[in-house]
Design an enzyme around this catalytic site. Structure first.
Site, PDB file in Angstrom:
ATOM      1  N   GLN A  38      -5.312 -15.054   2.020  1.00  0.00           N
ATOM      2  CA  GLN A  38      -4.129 -14.246   2.368  1.00  0.00           C
ATOM      3  C   GLN A  38      -3.372 -14.880   3.519  1.00  0.00           C
ATOM      4  O   GLN A  38      -3.963 -15.394   4.465  1.00  0.00           O
ATOM      5  CB  GLN A  38      -4.578 -12.827   2.738  1.00  0.00           C
ATOM      6  CG  GLN A  38      -3.476 -11.907   3.218  1.00  0.00           C
ATOM      7  CD  GLN A  38      -3.300 -11.930   4.723  1.00  0.00           C
ATOM      8  OE1 GLN A  38      -4.270 -12.094   5.452  1.00  0.00           O
ATOM      9  NE2 GLN A  38      -2.077 -11.791   5.198  1.00  0.00           N
ATOM     10  N   HIS A 185      -0.380  -0.893   3.655  1.00  0.00           N
ATOM     11  CA  HIS A 185      -1.195  -1.416   4.753  1.00  0.00           C
ATOM     12  C   HIS A 185      -2.042  -0.289   5.358  1.00  0.00           C
ATOM     13  O   HIS A 185      -2.323  -0.264   6.553  1.00  0.00           O
ATOM     14  CB  HIS A 185      -0.301  -2.057   5.815  1.00  0.00           C
ATOM     15  CG  HIS A 185      -0.934  -3.233   6.519  1.00  0.00           C
ATOM     16  ND1 HIS A 185      -0.961  -4.485   5.982  1.00  0.00           N
ATOM     17  CD2 HIS A 185      -1.559  -3.342   7.721  1.00  0.00           C
ATOM     18  CE1 HIS A 185      -1.561  -5.325   6.807  1.00  0.00           C
ATOM     19  NE2 HIS A 185      -1.943  -4.655   7.869  1.00  0.00           N
ATOM     20  N   ARG A 220     -11.211   5.516  -1.367  1.00  0.00           N
ATOM     21  CA  ARG A 220     -12.427   5.913  -0.644  1.00  0.00           C
ATOM     22  C   ARG A 220     -13.573   6.267  -1.572  1.00  0.00           C
ATOM     23  O   ARG A 220     -14.726   6.047  -1.255  1.00  0.00           O
ATOM     24  CB  ARG A 220     -12.140   7.138   0.258  1.00  0.00           C
ATOM     25  CG  ARG A 220     -11.105   6.861   1.351  1.00  0.00           C
ATOM     26  CD  ARG A 220     -11.681   5.880   2.383  1.00  0.00           C
ATOM     27  NE  ARG A 220     -10.706   5.490   3.377  1.00  0.00           N
ATOM     28  CZ  ARG A 220      -9.871   4.456   3.268  1.00  0.00           C
ATOM     29  NH1 ARG A 220      -9.899   3.677   2.187  1.00  0.00           N
ATOM     30  NH2 ARG A 220      -9.018   4.165   4.221  1.00  0.00           N
ATOM     31  N   ARG A 240     -10.839  -0.396   4.745  1.00  0.00           N
ATOM     32  CA  ARG A 240     -11.569   0.150   5.887  1.00  0.00           C
ATOM     33  C   ARG A 240     -12.994   0.625   5.609  1.00  0.00           C
ATOM     34  O   ARG A 240     -13.857   0.434   6.466  1.00  0.00           O
ATOM     35  CB  ARG A 240     -10.728   1.249   6.556  1.00  0.00           C
ATOM     36  CG  ARG A 240      -9.635   0.639   7.422  1.00  0.00           C
ATOM     37  CD  ARG A 240      -8.559   1.627   7.738  1.00  0.00           C
ATOM     38  NE  ARG A 240      -7.809   1.979   6.546  1.00  0.00           N
ATOM     39  CZ  ARG A 240      -6.725   2.736   6.542  1.00  0.00           C
ATOM     40  NH1 ARG A 240      -6.287   3.263   7.659  1.00  0.00           N
ATOM     41  NH2 ARG A 240      -6.073   2.985   5.420  1.00  0.00           N
TER      42      ARG A 240
HETATM   43  C1  LIG Z   1      -8.682  -3.932  10.894  1.00  0.00           C
HETATM   44  C2  LIG Z   1      -7.774  -4.241   9.736  1.00  0.00           C
HETATM   45  C3  LIG Z   1      -7.264  -5.522   9.609  1.00  0.00           C
HETATM   46  C4  LIG Z   1      -6.406  -5.826   8.555  1.00  0.00           C
HETATM   47  N1  LIG Z   1      -5.956  -7.100   8.440  1.00  0.00           N
HETATM   48  C5  LIG Z   1      -5.188  -7.435   7.397  1.00  0.00           C
HETATM   49  C6  LIG Z   1      -4.777  -8.776   7.218  1.00  0.00           C
HETATM   50  O1  LIG Z   1      -5.088  -9.651   8.014  1.00  0.00           O
HETATM   51  N2  LIG Z   1      -3.990  -9.052   6.134  1.00  0.00           N
HETATM   52  C7  LIG Z   1      -3.614  -8.092   5.216  1.00  0.00           C
HETATM   53  O2  LIG Z   1      -2.931  -8.404   4.246  1.00  0.00           O
HETATM   54  N3  LIG Z   1      -4.009  -6.819   5.375  1.00  0.00           N
HETATM   55  C8  LIG Z   1      -4.774  -6.470   6.425  1.00  0.00           C
HETATM   56  N4  LIG Z   1      -5.168  -5.166   6.585  1.00  0.00           N
HETATM   57  C9  LIG Z   1      -4.707  -4.157   5.618  1.00  0.00           C
HETATM   58  C10 LIG Z   1      -5.660  -4.062   4.443  1.00  0.00           C
HETATM   59  O3  LIG Z   1      -5.603  -5.241   3.681  1.00  0.00           O
HETATM   60  C11 LIG Z   1      -5.332  -2.880   3.538  1.00  0.00           C
HETATM   61  O4  LIG Z   1      -4.026  -3.045   2.995  1.00  0.00           O
HETATM   62  C12 LIG Z   1      -5.393  -1.545   4.261  1.00  0.00           C
HETATM   63  O5  LIG Z   1      -6.514  -1.485   5.110  1.00  0.00           O
HETATM   64  C13 LIG Z   1      -5.379  -0.378   3.297  1.00  0.00           C
HETATM   65  O6  LIG Z   1      -6.566  -0.237   2.580  1.00  0.00           O
HETATM   66  P1  LIG Z   1      -7.728   0.801   3.007  1.00  0.00           P
HETATM   67  O7  LIG Z   1      -7.131   2.174   3.062  1.00  0.00           O
HETATM   68  O8  LIG Z   1      -8.760   0.655   1.903  1.00  0.00           O
HETATM   69  O9  LIG Z   1      -8.218   0.360   4.330  1.00  0.00           O
HETATM   70  C14 LIG Z   1      -6.034  -4.834   7.621  1.00  0.00           C
HETATM   71  C15 LIG Z   1      -6.557  -3.542   7.746  1.00  0.00           C
HETATM   72  C16 LIG Z   1      -7.426  -3.245   8.793  1.00  0.00           C
HETATM   73  C17 LIG Z   1      -7.975  -1.844   8.891  1.00  0.00           C
END
Ligand SMILES: Cc1cc2nc3c(=O)[nH]c(=O)nc-3n(C[C@H](O)[C@H](O)[C@H](O)COP(=O)(O)O)c2cc1C
Length: 288
Positions: A38, A185, A220, A240
């Site tokens: 990515q 995100h 989740r 997460r």
């Molecule tokens: C601590 C953290 C770091 C993240 N870093 C990136 C990243 O470097 N690049 C990216 O495309 N998304 C990043 N994300 C977003 C995740 O890829 C994802 O889109 C987002 O967490 C939503 O999914 P979830 O609800 O399952 O967490 C990050 C999310 C978290 C929580």
């Protein structure tokens, strides 16, 4: 890869992209399909282009281009200390000392992991960048124009991450994206953005089979996976929960994955649908 699922290696990770590719165990021929890389537009083309070249050389063949995050650090993240801990100076961590003392286990692991102050994959003129450098980046996201040079720089598949509007989905298809990720995100950039399941049906219609559709943000339970697949996503990403589980190491992540898989299997059985490939809109009340 060992668990039979894919993983997206982040541009802003603490570990080098080559290091991760090498460390991942699993069938070698599956790696290029299962390990994606990515990228953000941090430091613009002079940082992104060598990073992309490096990723190709290391063996990655699928590039995820994140377009949903136009700010490197958000208020909540700054308050939590991420910018300070990765800003390249020991001094900047001082205000967070009480937090570190209150969590000795975390602090010990942080120190043992090499007190990482920088992002190994963001390199400018041979120097690894840290959070302070990244703050100087006006916007780490890509414009549609940037995507044109990126397309030329990358011979593999391109996945656009962060599509929420039908108009952008249409542009992604016109651009020739192999897949799009419907993502907000996790609400971490704009906490009032649309939920991804709410916008998915319109995007599925717009894309009309011309690109694969993946969804994240809020997956989740096994039931969430089923809802996304029924509504037309081909796959989901899981952020997460896997990070929380990682605080218990590999065992934690394996356990969390087993829970997700178990829920999915039980819910699929309850639905009377033997395979996720058979999930479709007919299982949803609102689509009847
Ligand atoms: C601590 C953290 C770091 C993240 N870093 C990136 C990243 O470097 N690049 C990216 O495309 N998304 C990043 N994300 C977003 C995740 O890829 C994802 O889109 C987002 O967490 C939503 O999914 P979830 O609800 O399952 O967490 C990050 C999310 C978290 C929580």
């Amino acid at each position: 890869v060992k668990a039979g699922i894919g993983y997206v290696v982040p541009h802003m990770g603490g570990h080098g992209l080559e290091e991760v590719f090498e460390a991942v165990q699993g069938p070698g021929d599956l790696k290029p399909d299962s390990l994606w890389y990515q990228i953000y537009n941090i430091g613009a083309r002079k940082v992104a282009e060598p990073a992309v070249e490096r990723a190709w050389k290391a063996g990655y063949r699928v590039l995820v281009v994140t377009i949903e995050n136009p700010a490197t650090f958000h208020e909540r993240v700054i308050r939590g200390g991420m910018r300070a801990l990765t800003s390249g100076t020991t001094l900047s961590t001082l205000p967070h000392l009480p937090q570190m003392i209150a969590r000795p286990g975390w602090s010990a692991r942080y120190l043992l992991a090499g007190w990482r102050h920088s992002y190994s994959n963001t390199v400018l003129d041979g120097r690894i960048l840290n959070a302070r450098d990244l703050q100087a980046t006006p916007s780490p996201t890509f414009s549609w124009d940037d995507l044109e040079w990126l397309r030329k720089a990358w011979a593999g598949k391109i996945v656009l991450k962060g599509i929420l509007r039908e108009e952008d989905a249409r542009r992604a298809v016109d651009f020739g994206a192999d897949a799009i990720i419907v993502s907000n995100h996790g609400g971490r950039t704009l906490d009032a953005s649309a939920t991804t399941l709410a916008v998915l049906p319109g995007i599925v219609k717009t894309v009309n089979g011309n690109a694969e559709i993946i969804l994240d943000s809020g997956i989740r339970r096994g039931r969430d996976v089923m809802a996304a697949l029924c509504m037309g996503a081909r796959a989901v990403l899981w952020g997460r929960p896997s990070l929380s589980a990682l605080s218990f190491g590999e065992t934690g992540v394996s356990h969390a994955l087993a829970m997700l898989r178990g829920e999915l299997q039980r819910n699929m059985a309850a639905l009377g649908c033997p395979s996720t490939a058979d999930l479709n809109g007919s299982f949803l009340l609102s689509e009847k």
